[in-house]
Design a protein around this motif. Structure first.
Motif, PDB file in Angstrom:
ATOM      1  N   VAL A  49       0.845  -1.209   0.145  1.00 56.20           N
ATOM      2  CA  VAL A  49      -0.014   0.100   0.000  1.00 56.20           C
ATOM      3  C   VAL A  49       0.949   1.197  -0.131  1.00 56.20           C
ATOM      4  CG1 VAL A  49      -1.795   1.476   1.136  1.00 56.20           C
ATOM      5  CG2 VAL A  49      -1.821  -1.217   1.189  1.00 56.20           C
ATOM      6  N   ILE A  50       0.518   2.225  -0.739  1.00 54.57           N
ATOM      7  CA  ILE A  50       1.215   3.634  -0.694  1.00 54.57           C
ATOM      8  C   ILE A  50       0.280   4.520  -0.282  1.00 54.57           C
ATOM      9  CG2 ILE A  50       2.908   2.900  -2.410  1.00 54.57           C
ATOM     10  CD1 ILE A  50       1.143   4.644  -4.526  1.00 54.57           C
ATOM     11  N   SER A  57      -5.112   9.647   0.629  1.00 53.18           N
ATOM     12  CA  SER A  57      -6.082   8.465   0.755  1.00 53.18           C
ATOM     13  C   SER A  57      -4.776   7.172   0.356  1.00 53.18           C
ATOM     14  CB  SER A  57      -6.725   8.433  -0.431  1.00 53.18           C
ATOM     15  OG  SER A  57      -5.883   8.582  -1.776  1.00 53.18           O
ATOM     16  N   TYR A  58      -5.243   6.082   0.684  1.00 54.63           N
ATOM     17  CA  TYR A  58      -4.414   5.089   0.531  1.00 54.63           C
ATOM     18  C   TYR A  58      -4.945   4.348  -0.835  1.00 54.63           C
ATOM     19  CZ  TYR A  58      -3.375   4.959   5.418  1.00 54.63           C
ATOM     20  OH  TYR A  58      -3.062   5.425   6.873  1.00 54.63           O
ATOM     21  N   GLU A  59      -3.632   3.832  -1.752  1.00 51.84           N
ATOM     22  CA  GLU A  59      -3.809   3.042  -2.564  1.00 51.84           C
ATOM     23  C   GLU A  59      -3.032   1.815  -2.668  1.00 51.84           C
ATOM     24  OE1 GLU A  59      -2.820   5.026  -6.356  1.00 51.84           O
ATOM     25  OE2 GLU A  59      -3.412   3.466  -7.624  1.00 51.84           O
ATOM     26  N   THR A  60      -3.732   0.630  -3.031  1.00 47.42           N
ATOM     27  CA  THR A  60      -3.035  -0.664  -3.099  1.00 47.42           C
ATOM     28  C   THR A  60      -2.292  -0.999  -4.316  1.00 47.42           C
ATOM     29  OG1 THR A  60      -5.024  -1.674  -4.205  1.00 47.42           O
ATOM     30  CG2 THR A  60      -5.017  -1.819  -1.874  1.00 47.42           C
ATOM     31  N   ILE A  61      -1.094  -1.318  -4.145  1.00 49.34           N
ATOM     32  CA  ILE A  61      -0.167  -1.603  -5.451  1.00 49.34           C
ATOM     33  C   ILE A  61      -0.143  -3.009  -5.816  1.00 49.34           C
ATOM     34  CG2 ILE A  61       2.199  -1.686  -6.246  1.00 49.34           C
ATOM     35  CD1 ILE A  61       1.032   0.938  -5.999  1.00 49.34           C
ATOM     36  N   ALA A  62      -0.219  -3.915  -4.895  1.00 52.83           N
ATOM     37  CA  ALA A  62      -0.429  -5.459  -5.191  1.00 52.83           C
ATOM     38  C   ALA A  62      -0.868  -6.171  -3.968  1.00 52.83           C
ATOM     39  CB  ALA A  62       0.750  -6.048  -5.761  1.00 52.83           C
ATOM     40  N   MET A 132       8.697   4.726   1.617  1.00 50.48           N
ATOM     41  CA  MET A 132       8.290   4.299   0.427  1.00 50.48           C
ATOM     42  C   MET A 132       6.896   3.550   0.206  1.00 50.48           C
ATOM     43  SD  MET A 132      10.779   4.694  -1.030  1.00 50.48           S
ATOM     44  CE  MET A 132      10.362   4.147  -2.676  1.00 50.48           C
ATOM     45  N   GLY A 133       6.214   3.432   1.332  1.00 57.24           N
ATOM     46  CA  GLY A 133       5.046   2.720   1.480  1.00 57.24           C
ATOM     47  C   GLY A 133       4.947   1.711   2.617  1.00 57.24           C
TER      48      GLY A 133
END
Length: 522
Positions: A49-50, A57-62, A132-133
């Motif tokens: 997550v970043i 807000s949060y955003e999922t990367i994988a 970095m996240g």
């Protein structure tokens, strides 16, 4: 789980790093890492997550679980207390444990992301002093995490940070690639629209031609476009490309008559560094640039015999060799050629290869001259008026005088569509806002002298004959010498190589064996 006292931390770091950094597809790398570290750390789920500070807000990367993985991005707003916490900088990685249900429910994870529930461990990575996240690990077996698990996870700060950085960059590259692909498709559609607009007479004078275009466009067969200069061979070639399965690939145009004999091989087939004087770097030729698409060789009759041999190989073997190179390079491109010359006559005179001619004329299309399709003239005139009005930045479209169209229809148009376009531009310039009448069509008057340049139907010597006579006179004056002091090239003020090229095209003999033809001495 392996006994904590027996864990080899160096091996754990090495094996985990190989898995997390071993695949640019970050979800696959994450799942591979999950299957490995769960022997050391309780884990059934992992997610990168970043935090996006501008959007809070949060955003999922994988994300990865035991049976699958995904890179579908999901965004959720961050809680106010977390925004304040995230605004505080830190220079070392932070690992936080949430073992109790009450602690877990206070976090955005897992419910908002629709992740599984259970004891959670979060590492916020830092790389080169930059946050970095985060990596979130969840186990559904309700096994509490300990300080030892924190220790093991902290060892992976750098490889996790590198993997996340590479993944974000890789995703960005793919996004830009998709944007460029969309832009390319848009521009090609625009070009297709322009091409369609420029094929004036598609339903009238060019109806049969367009039927042939639609027949051959889906194929990969070579096409030979024949017709007088100025009939629009390039427009038809472009239409074939745009209607073909190769329309998203390059369309490379080459005017064979505009390339000198010395450079034609390099231009078409490329060259290696040091192949000749001035070849300071490797160069890809036009055929390589057209790989996957279409190459249009206009004025194919001007191609030297040596280059014709190499072109024949490309047609037969789908391979080429750069000048000065030994490696065979595969090429996949459709070849469309065009000429206004009489190729069978050139074959009889030894100027064009017979085998190449039959390879190129698999599907010949003869484009009619404008005088053979005068029904298209009214549409063409209106098209060129609109086009040239835009190009000349005129304030309004001019009209046609009553006598203009009959005059245009009566003219024979030796220069075909190109001459008509030039005539419209000239009429727009001289009309000064008045209706276009085309009074000077075919014979241009000069006010100062009152003289009139000959109309096309009056007898005159062709330009080629004049040039040929001038070169022969220069060769006679130079006693057969092309270059050097007082040679024919110097007398005509052109480069010797250019002169030889013109002499070959005009069948003017030169060289040692032709000296006696120009020597006036007995």
């Amino acid at each position: 789980m392996t006994d904590q006292l027996k864990v080899d931390e160096n091996k754990f770091f090495r094996e985990s790093t190989m898995r997390i950094c071993g695949n640019l597809e970050i979800d696959k790398a994450l799942q591979d890492c999950l299957h490995y570290i769960r022997d050391y750390i309780p884990a059934d789920f992992m997610g990168f997550v970043i935090y996006l500070p501008d959007e809070k807000s949060y955003e999922t990367i994988a994300v990865a679980h035991l049976t699958g993985s995904d890179t579908l991005p999901v965004k959720v707003p961050a809680m106010e207390r977390e925004v304040k916490k995230l605004s505080v900088d830190f220079t070392k990685p932070r690992v936080t444990i949430f073992n109790q249900p009450s602690e877990i429910t206070q976090r955005q994870f897992p419910s908002t992301f629709n992740w599984p529930e259970g004891p959670t461990m979060v590492i916020e990575m830092v790389l080169s002093g930059k946050r970095m996240g985060a990596l979130i690990i969840i186990n559904e077996q309700n096994q509490n995490y300990s300080k030892y698990h924190t220790r093991l996870l902290s060892l992976l700060n750098e490889p996790l940070g590198i993997a996340l950085t590479n993944s974000i960059r890789y995703r960005r590259v793919n996004q830009l690639k998709n944007i460029l692909a969309d832009d390319k498709r848009y521009l090609q559609n625009e070009l297709l629209n322009l091409t369609e607009h420029e094929i004036i007479g598609e339903r009238q004078g060019l109806k049969k031609i367009m039927k042939s275009v639609y027949q051959v466009a889906p194929m990969n067969s070579p096409v030979l476009l024949l017709g007088e200069t100025g009939v629009g061979k390039e427009v038809i070639a472009n239409a074939i490309h745009q209607l073909s399965p190769r329309c998203d690939a390059p369309f490379i145009k080459v005017n064979c008559g505009a390339i000198s004999d010395q450079l034609v091989d390099s231009e078409l087939f490329g060259h290696e560094k040091g192949a000749f004087t001035g070849a300071i770097a490797r160069k890809r030729g036009r055929f390589e640039r057209a790989h996957g698409g279409t190459i249009f060789l206009d004025e194919i009759g001007e191609l030297p015999l040596e280059a014709q041999v190499r072109l024949l190989r490309v047609l037969q073997d789908k391979q080429l060799e750069r000048v000065g190179g030994e490696e065979s390079i595969p090429v996949d491109c459709r070849i469309i050629t065009a000429t206004h010359r009489d190729l069978p006559n050139m074959i009889d005179n030894g100027k064009f290869r017979k085998d190449l001619y039959f390879r190129l004329k698999i599907f010949p299309i003869m484009i009619p001259s404008l005088r053979e399709r005068k029904v298209d003239i009214p549409l063409l005139v209106q098209h060129f008026i609109r086009k040239k009005t835009r190009e000349l930045a005129l304030s309004q479209l001019p009209s046609l005088s009553p006598e203009a169209l009959p005059r245009l229809m009566a003219y024979e148009w030796p220069g075909n569509v190109r001459e008509l376009e030039n005539a419209v531009e000239r009429a727009l310039i001289v009309s000064q806002g008045m209706p276009l009448n085309f009074e000077d069509l075919g014979g241009y008057h000069t006010k100062e002298t009152g003289t009139t340049i000959k109309n096309h139907d009056e007898s005159f010597t062709s330009l080629e004959d004049i040039i040929k006579r001038q070169i022969i006179e220069a060769m006679e004056a130079a006693r057969g010498r092309v270059e050097g002091k007082k040679g024919a090239a110097e007398l005509l003020a052109i480069h010797p190589g250019t002169l030889r090229q013109k002499m070959r095209k005009l069948d003017i003999p030169f060289g040692r064996n032709a000296l006696h033809l120009y020597n006036n001495e007995s």
